[in-house]
Design a protein around this motif. Sequence first.
Motif, PDB file in Angstrom:
ATOM      1  N   PHE A 102       0.936  -1.173  -0.034  1.00 50.35           N
ATOM      2  CA  PHE A 102       0.143   0.014  -0.068  1.00 50.35           C
ATOM      3  C   PHE A 102       0.795   1.297  -0.013  1.00 50.35           C
ATOM      4  O   PHE A 102       1.611   1.504   0.868  1.00 50.35           O
ATOM      5  N   ASP A 103       0.628   2.185  -1.035  1.00 49.83           N
ATOM      6  CA  ASP A 103       1.470   3.693  -0.959  1.00 49.83           C
ATOM      7  C   ASP A 103       0.472   4.400  -0.347  1.00 49.83           C
ATOM      8  O   ASP A 103      -0.560   4.901  -0.951  1.00 49.83           O
ATOM      9  N   TYR A 104       0.573   4.760   0.994  1.00 49.81           N
ATOM     10  CA  TYR A 104      -0.256   5.570   1.705  1.00 49.81           C
ATOM     11  C   TYR A 104       0.352   7.051   1.849  1.00 49.81           C
ATOM     12  O   TYR A 104      -0.073   7.892   2.768  1.00 49.81           O
ATOM     13  N   GLY A 105       1.666   7.273   1.194  1.00 43.83           N
ATOM     14  CA  GLY A 105       2.306   8.673   1.304  1.00 43.83           C
ATOM     15  C   GLY A 105       3.288   8.730   2.516  1.00 43.83           C
ATOM     16  O   GLY A 105       3.501   9.989   2.929  1.00 43.83           O
ATOM     17  N   SER A 106       3.651   7.649   2.866  1.00 42.83           N
ATOM     18  CA  SER A 106       4.584   7.898   4.051  1.00 42.83           C
ATOM     19  C   SER A 106       5.761   8.064   3.589  1.00 42.83           C
ATOM     20  O   SER A 106       6.025   8.097   2.346  1.00 42.83           O
ATOM     21  N   ASN A 107       6.703   8.553   4.493  1.00 39.28           N
ATOM     22  CA  ASN A 107       7.916   9.240   4.320  1.00 39.28           C
ATOM     23  C   ASN A 107       8.922   8.092   3.443  1.00 39.28           C
ATOM     24  O   ASN A 107       9.829   8.259   2.640  1.00 39.28           O
ATOM     25  N   ASN A 117       7.781   4.735   2.042  1.00 37.25           N
ATOM     26  CA  ASN A 117       7.098   3.976   0.988  1.00 37.25           C
ATOM     27  C   ASN A 117       8.025   3.539  -0.325  1.00 37.25           C
ATOM     28  O   ASN A 117       8.094   2.599  -0.812  1.00 37.25           O
ATOM     29  N   ALA A 118       8.578   4.753  -0.561  1.00 36.44           N
ATOM     30  CA  ALA A 118       9.232   4.787  -1.892  1.00 36.44           C
ATOM     31  C   ALA A 118      10.562   3.943  -1.765  1.00 36.44           C
ATOM     32  O   ALA A 118      11.230   3.334  -2.719  1.00 36.44           O
ATOM     33  N   LYS A 119      11.017   3.833  -0.350  1.00 34.17           N
ATOM     34  CA  LYS A 119      12.349   3.092  -0.333  1.00 34.17           C
ATOM     35  C   LYS A 119      11.715   1.552   0.027  1.00 34.17           C
ATOM     36  O   LYS A 119      12.804   0.667  -0.142  1.00 34.17           O
ATOM     37  N   GLU A 120      10.759   1.315   0.657  1.00 28.44           N
ATOM     38  CA  GLU A 120      10.145  -0.016   1.112  1.00 28.44           C
ATOM     39  C   GLU A 120       9.918  -0.700  -0.169  1.00 28.44           C
ATOM     40  O   GLU A 120       9.991  -2.024  -0.449  1.00 28.44           O
ATOM     41  N   ILE A 121       8.737  -0.204  -0.959  1.00 30.17           N
ATOM     42  CA  ILE A 121       8.219  -0.833  -2.038  1.00 30.17           C
ATOM     43  C   ILE A 121       8.926  -1.647  -2.850  1.00 30.17           C
ATOM     44  O   ILE A 121       8.729  -2.772  -3.466  1.00 30.17           O
ATOM     45  N   PRO A 122      10.252  -1.193  -3.447  1.00 25.37           N
ATOM     46  CA  PRO A 122      11.008  -1.712  -4.374  1.00 25.37           C
ATOM     47  C   PRO A 122      11.435  -3.057  -3.948  1.00 25.37           C
ATOM     48  O   PRO A 122      11.687  -3.856  -4.491  1.00 25.37           O
ATOM     49  N   PHE A 123      11.785  -3.123  -2.406  1.00 25.46           N
ATOM     50  CA  PHE A 123      12.214  -4.452  -2.080  1.00 25.46           C
ATOM     51  C   PHE A 123      11.062  -5.241  -2.049  1.00 25.46           C
ATOM     52  O   PHE A 123      11.395  -6.493  -2.143  1.00 25.46           O
ATOM     53  N   ALA A 124       9.691  -4.952  -1.703  1.00 28.28           N
ATOM     54  CA  ALA A 124       8.529  -5.918  -1.759  1.00 28.28           C
ATOM     55  C   ALA A 124       8.570  -6.478  -3.166  1.00 28.28           C
ATOM     56  O   ALA A 124       8.259  -7.490  -3.568  1.00 28.28           O
ATOM     57  N   GLN A 125       8.775  -5.541  -4.163  1.00 28.02           N
ATOM     58  CA  GLN A 125       8.582  -5.960  -5.659  1.00 28.02           C
ATOM     59  C   GLN A 125       9.730  -7.021  -5.827  1.00 28.02           C
ATOM     60  O   GLN A 125       9.634  -7.978  -6.652  1.00 28.02           O
ATOM     61  N   LEU A 126      11.124  -6.698  -5.390  1.00 25.76           N
ATOM     62  CA  LEU A 126      12.029  -7.582  -5.523  1.00 25.76           C
ATOM     63  C   LEU A 126      11.900  -8.891  -5.072  1.00 25.76           C
ATOM     64  O   LEU A 126      12.077 -10.058  -5.839  1.00 25.76           O
ATOM     65  N   SER A 144       3.400  11.701  12.187  1.00 26.01           N
ATOM     66  CA  SER A 144       4.691  12.160  11.611  1.00 26.01           C
ATOM     67  C   SER A 144       5.310  11.189  10.355  1.00 26.01           C
ATOM     68  O   SER A 144       6.034  11.636   9.923  1.00 26.01           O
ATOM     69  N   LEU A 145       4.643  10.057  10.357  1.00 27.03           N
ATOM     70  CA  LEU A 145       5.193   9.321   9.187  1.00 27.03           C
ATOM     71  C   LEU A 145       4.622   9.883   8.037  1.00 27.03           C
ATOM     72  O   LEU A 145       5.210   9.433   6.940  1.00 27.03           O
ATOM     73  N   LEU A 146       3.780  10.605   8.117  1.00 24.66           N
ATOM     74  CA  LEU A 146       3.306  11.473   6.886  1.00 24.66           C
ATOM     75  C   LEU A 146       3.584  12.739   6.470  1.00 24.66           C
ATOM     76  O   LEU A 146       3.261  13.464   5.552  1.00 24.66           O
ATOM     77  N   GLU A 147       4.423  13.200   7.498  1.00 25.59           N
ATOM     78  CA  GLU A 147       4.820  14.850   7.334  1.00 25.59           C
ATOM     79  C   GLU A 147       6.329  14.937   7.147  1.00 25.59           C
ATOM     80  O   GLU A 147       6.890  16.232   7.366  1.00 25.59           O
ATOM     81  N   GLY A 148       7.237  13.973   6.376  1.00 19.12           N
ATOM     82  CA  GLY A 148       8.531  14.392   6.263  1.00 19.12           C
ATOM     83  C   GLY A 148       9.431  14.058   6.956  1.00 19.12           C
ATOM     84  O   GLY A 148       9.132  13.574   8.428  1.00 19.12           O
ATOM     85  N   SER A 198      13.613  -0.498   6.860  1.00 22.27           N
ATOM     86  CA  SER A 198      13.116  -0.218   7.996  1.00 22.27           C
ATOM     87  C   SER A 198      12.691   1.381   8.564  1.00 22.27           C
ATOM     88  O   SER A 198      11.712   1.741   9.061  1.00 22.27           O
ATOM     89  N   CYS A 199      13.642   2.161   7.944  1.00 24.48           N
ATOM     90  CA  CYS A 199      13.867   3.756   8.467  1.00 24.48           C
ATOM     91  C   CYS A 199      12.611   4.490   8.213  1.00 24.48           C
ATOM     92  O   CYS A 199      12.117   4.470   7.195  1.00 24.48           O
ATOM     93  N   TYR A 200      11.873   5.085   8.997  1.00 18.57           N
ATOM     94  CA  TYR A 200      10.910   5.996   9.064  1.00 18.57           C
ATOM     95  C   TYR A 200      10.997   7.246   8.150  1.00 18.57           C
ATOM     96  O   TYR A 200      10.206   7.748   7.844  1.00 18.57           O
ATOM     97  N   LYS A 201      12.309   7.653   8.369  1.00 18.15           N
ATOM     98  CA  LYS A 201      12.713   8.826   7.725  1.00 18.15           C
ATOM     99  C   LYS A 201      12.687   8.664   6.268  1.00 18.15           C
ATOM    100  O   LYS A 201      12.211   9.721   5.541  1.00 18.15           O
TER     101      LYS A 201
END
Length: 217
Positions: free
Chosen positions: A31-36, A38-47, A71-75, A182-185
């Motif tokens: 799920f791409d919900y706009g978290s800081n 998502n763009a780092k996690e999802i490629p690993f899911a695809q891999l 804060s996960l959605l705020e940068g 893992s990192c939330y940033k």
Amino acid sequence: MKDSVLILSGGMDSVTLLYDEHERIALAISFDYGSNHNAKEIPFAQLHCKRLGIPHVIIPLDFMGKYFKSSLLEGADAIPEGHYDDDNMKSTVVPFRNGIMLSIAVGVAESHSLAYVMMANHGGDHTIYPDCRPEFVEAFDAAAKAGTFVGVRLRSPYTNMTKADIARRGKELGIDYSETWSCYKGTEHHCGKCGTCVERREALAEAGIEDTTVYDD
């Protein structure tokens, strides 16, 4: 054997569950919900799905970034540093995130005549995430069963395990955790200081796994 939908973030826990239960997983959903991050996690899911030959879809949940407060959605700068036991980490809660994602996954499961939805919550989540706790899992399982014709059930086999327990299982499965995020940033490298980075480092150390993650600190 293929009777399940897995919610797959691309983090340590869900990637471990992907390998642990790959013979049963018919479809993985990110799920791409706009978290800081998502763009780092999802490629690993695809891999990992590509590696295992498991179909994978990404479902956008843009409304969460627009209407939910976390804060996960705020940068990256909004993410607090510290341990999950610290009160300031509660700012990372995305209200009812798992409830929303599970509801969609249950609908997908029923649409494909699949019996189960799986998620990789664990015991370390219980402190600050209400929708990871055993009572939530039990209640949602009952709701999914009652609310679907096929009686979809929720499976969360790691609910009472620690993250170190999950890492040990991953070690047995031969998972390279450098291929997870893992990192939330969500910056170039793991920050090493936020709650999920601290938890990651502790779990890998406790499991006796060499941590090859690149940390900024």
